[in-house]
Design an enzyme around this catalytic site. Structure first.
Site: not given
Length: 201
Positions: A84, A114, A141, A159, A164-165, A182
């Site tokens: 999208n 960085h 989204a 959404a 991060t993992k 779940r």
């Protein structure tokens, strides 16, 4: 090791190198052309995507505007992928996306990082880690996926999540940071939303 090789090896490199920026500029010119296409210019868009991407399968659709640091040069799309508006691929190294994956609006997939040490940022040092997204994944989204993450097949990322993992296959995962809520279960096979039953008849 060349700077381009360092880009794809997770090594620190100077991302403002003139030769790299010239090559990157050529990629961004094609990206500009893609984003300037009219909705009716489907064939032109498909042709440009084949030029822009490292790999792209059949029946992929990207709703402009599409944003990518290298214009898709390091993006590997399977077949049947839908994206999208405002998909951002920070593709300073490789991003792999399996068949039939869907991206909601305003999703960011980043490979670039960085250093924490400010002295290194001051001289524009950067490192990149690839991202792997499995087959049949739905990314909601506003999701942000950070460098080095792997997402397993069939998984749904809710959404607004910040991934991060790594996220395993066949789960619903949500939140910031994103966590498994779940497993996908038999109820999901019978109901598409709350108490709304799937009925193709």
């Amino acid at each position: 090791m060349s700077l381009y090789e360092k880009m794809h090896a997770g090594e620190l490199y100077n991302c403002a190198d003139k030769e790299l920026m010239i090559e990157q500029g050529k990629c961004l010119e094609r990206l500009y052309d893609f984003n300037a296409t009219r909705p009716s210019e489907v064939e032109k868009r498909n042709k440009l995507m084949k030029e822009m991407f490292a790999e792209i399968g059949d029946n992929c659709y990207i709703e402009p505007p599409f944003h990518a640091n290298w214009g898709g040069k390091h993006v590997h799309f399977g077949s049947g992928i839908y994206a999208n508006f405002n998909l951002t691929m920070v593709d300073d190294t490789h991003i792999y996306v399996g068949d039939h994956t869907m991206f909601g609006p305003n999703v960011t997939v980043a490979t670039a990082g960085h250093p924490i040490v400010p002295d290194l940022r001051e001289i524009v040092m950067q490192f990149n880690l690839p991202v792997h997204i499995g087959r049949n994944v739905w990314i909601g989204a506003g999701v942000i996926i950070v460098p080095g993450v792997k997402i397993g097949e069939n998984t749904v990322i809710g959404a607004g999540s910040v991934v991060t993992k790594d996220v395993p296959a066949n789960v619903v995962a949500v939140g910031n940071p994103c966590r498994v809520l779940r497993e996908i279960n038999d109820h999901d096979k019978e109901y598409y939303y709350k108490d709304r039953r799937i009925n193709f008849k």
